[in-house]
Design an enzyme around this catalytic site. Structure first.
Site, PDB file in Angstrom:
ATOM      1  N   THR A 146      -1.962   8.565   5.256  1.00 56.09           N
ATOM      2  CA  THR A 146      -0.806   7.247   5.620  1.00 56.09           C
ATOM      3  C   THR A 146      -0.657   7.105   6.770  1.00 56.09           C
ATOM      4  O   THR A 146       0.441   6.930   7.856  1.00 56.09           O
ATOM      5  CB  THR A 146      -0.464   7.010   4.346  1.00 56.09           C
ATOM      6  N   LYS A 193      -4.143  14.677   1.895  1.00 56.38           N
ATOM      7  CA  LYS A 193      -3.259  13.908   2.943  1.00 56.38           C
ATOM      8  C   LYS A 193      -1.762  13.834   1.786  1.00 56.38           C
ATOM      9  O   LYS A 193      -1.642  14.262   0.863  1.00 56.38           O
ATOM     10  CB  LYS A 193      -3.827  12.749   3.009  1.00 56.38           C
ATOM     11  N   THR A 251       2.555  10.611  -1.478  1.00 52.15           N
ATOM     12  CA  THR A 251       1.522  10.209  -1.935  1.00 52.15           C
ATOM     13  C   THR A 251       0.711  11.041  -1.453  1.00 52.15           C
ATOM     14  O   THR A 251       0.196  10.840  -0.200  1.00 52.15           O
ATOM     15  CB  THR A 251       1.571   8.603  -2.029  1.00 52.15           C
ATOM     16  N   GLU A 260       7.370  13.891   6.513  1.00 44.32           N
ATOM     17  CA  GLU A 260       8.336  13.165   6.781  1.00 44.32           C
ATOM     18  C   GLU A 260       9.676  13.857   7.250  1.00 44.32           C
ATOM     19  O   GLU A 260       9.865  14.113   6.405  1.00 44.32           O
ATOM     20  CB  GLU A 260       8.631  12.155   6.034  1.00 44.32           C
ATOM     21  N   ASN A 275      11.876   6.873   5.935  1.00 45.75           N
ATOM     22  CA  ASN A 275      10.944   5.658   4.158  1.00 45.75           C
ATOM     23  C   ASN A 275      12.306   4.533   4.581  1.00 45.75           C
ATOM     24  O   ASN A 275      11.623   3.753   3.581  1.00 45.75           O
ATOM     25  CB  ASN A 275      11.755   7.345   3.620  1.00 45.75           C
ATOM     26  N   SER A 331       8.242  -2.076   5.383  1.00 47.52           N
ATOM     27  CA  SER A 331       8.168  -3.581   6.197  1.00 47.52           C
ATOM     28  C   SER A 331       7.666  -3.153   8.306  1.00 47.52           C
ATOM     29  O   SER A 331       8.072  -3.147   8.796  1.00 47.52           O
ATOM     30  CB  SER A 331       9.353  -3.457   6.417  1.00 47.52           C
TER      31      SER A 331
END
EC number: 2.3.1.35
Length: 386
Positions: free
Chosen positions: A148, A171, A182, A262, A381, A386
């Site tokens: 992702t 992942k 996730t 991230e 995040n 969006s």
């Protein structure tokens, strides 16, 4: 080498059209046997995605012929319709493999609260079945199909001297505090093993690897770690040998997950030793790892041990302040209730950071693997949906 490294497995990753970008978004891993033994650990989040509920149910028999995974949608908080979508996905895989749906685990990852485009998912299963292979490219595509916000696929492989193997992919880049289990991971082995031993070995491995990864304190609705055993090597390892190799591969994957999390600019090991119990050691290390003031100090390369002291001091564990010491990157900065060195002596200019807290009240130890909290994490995040 990845899930296709051990004998008896085929895999594929394809672009099914679940993602608008056209990237790979559906993965299929098939166990060709002769054994079809499996085990799994799952998120402890009370709000569980439909694929987790399905896979938990089918794993009760500890047999799997295949795992199908999609990215581009978590299929979580989608009600009875979402569970029907998961069931339909398993039925489709069973159809192409001429197996039973109860022999198929399902995993999903992506945005919570939206139904999957089932036409794309079901046609993607057909495409993935045709693309199944045993080579490195097939395994790599399988690892890519579950990504992702990951920037790179995560794969690991290890071989025992006696000739059996463990491979896997994972992942995850955010919402990483597995608390299992996730994040999705599929491990494969060609060892000959029975159900009970495989289950115990997986739980022992995840307890000190996946369960110790804590990037942001977010326990995903979809976290799943599965291991499939084909028995194709003909070699039956001891339980200790199996646990050791599963742990090594899982640890490798955890470090890759952390490195690609991230916005991370620091890879941080928080080790607590001298705790009264392992539970105390884990709780203290996890609290430090999740504390935003600690994480932002690390982002600024500031060895602010006071924030670490604050974080550990609020844990309901056995803590005697004058017995505690805190070291950062090998420099003891706090001990016996007072500063032990100037904080400037601890060098945080590199990516690797090691925080060691000695509680001085026992013999238990635990390490949590975490990161700093950067501008990049907040920016990514804040714009995720969006």
């Amino acid at each position: 080498m990845t899930v296709t490294g051990p004998q008896g497995f085929r895999a594929a990753g394809v672009a099914a059209g679940i993602k608008a970008s056209g990237a790979l978004d559906l993965t299929l891993v098939v166990n060709d046997g002769p054994l079809d033994i499996a085990a799994g650990v799952f998120t402890r989040n009370v709000i569980k995605a439909a694929p987790v509920l399905w896979s938990q149910e089918v794993l009760k028999q500890q047999r799997l012929k295949a795992v199908v995974l999609n990215s581009g949608g978590a299929n979580a908080a989608t009600g009875p319709g979402g569970f029907q979508d998961t069931h339909a996905t398993a039925e489709k895989v069973a159809e192409v493999l001429q197996a039973g749906a109860i022999e198929v685990a399902v995993c999903s990852t992506g945005l919570i609260g939206e139904r999957l485009p089932m036409d794309a998912v079901l046609s993607g299963v057909d495409t993935a079945f045709k693309a199944l292979g045993t080579g490195a490219e097939a395994g790599l595509n399988a690892a890519k199909g579950v990504m992702t916000t990951d920037t790179k696929p995560k794969q690991a492989f290890a071989e025992h001297d006696s000739g059996w193997r463990v491979g896997g992919f994972a992942k995850g880049a955010g919402m990483l505090a597995p608390n299992l289990a996730t994040m999705l991971s599929v491990l494969t082995t060609d060892a000959v093993v029975d159900k009970e031993i495989l289950d115990r070995a997986l739980r022992a491995a995840t307890h000190v690897t996946f369960d110790r990864l804590d990037v942001d304190g977010g326990t995903s609705t979809n976290d799943t770690v599965l291991v499939l055993a084909s028995g194709a090597s003909g070699v039956e390892p001891t339980e200790a040998e199996l646990t050791e190799l599963l742990t090594a591969v899982s640890h490798d994957l955890v470090l890759q997950l952390r490195a690609d999390s991230e916005g991370a600019t620091k890879d941080v090991d928080v080790t607590v030793r001298g705790a009264a119990t392992e539970a105390d050691a884990i709780a203290v290390a996890r609290t430090i790892a999740e504390d935003n003031l600690v994480k932002t100090a690390l982002f600024g390369s500031d060895p602010n041990w006071g924030r670490i002291a604050m974080a550990l001091g609020r844990v309901p564990a056995r803590i005697e302040p004058e017995a505690v010491s805190i070291a950062i990157n090998g420099v003891t900065l706090f001990a016996q209730g007072v500063p032990a060195a100037d904080r400037s002596e601890a060098d945080l200019t590199g990516r690797a950071v090691e925080i060691v807290v000695d509680l001085g009240v026992g013999a238990s130890t635990a390490t949590i693997y975490t990161t700093d909290l950067s501008h990049g994490y907040v920016e990514e995040n804040s714009a995720y949906s969006s």
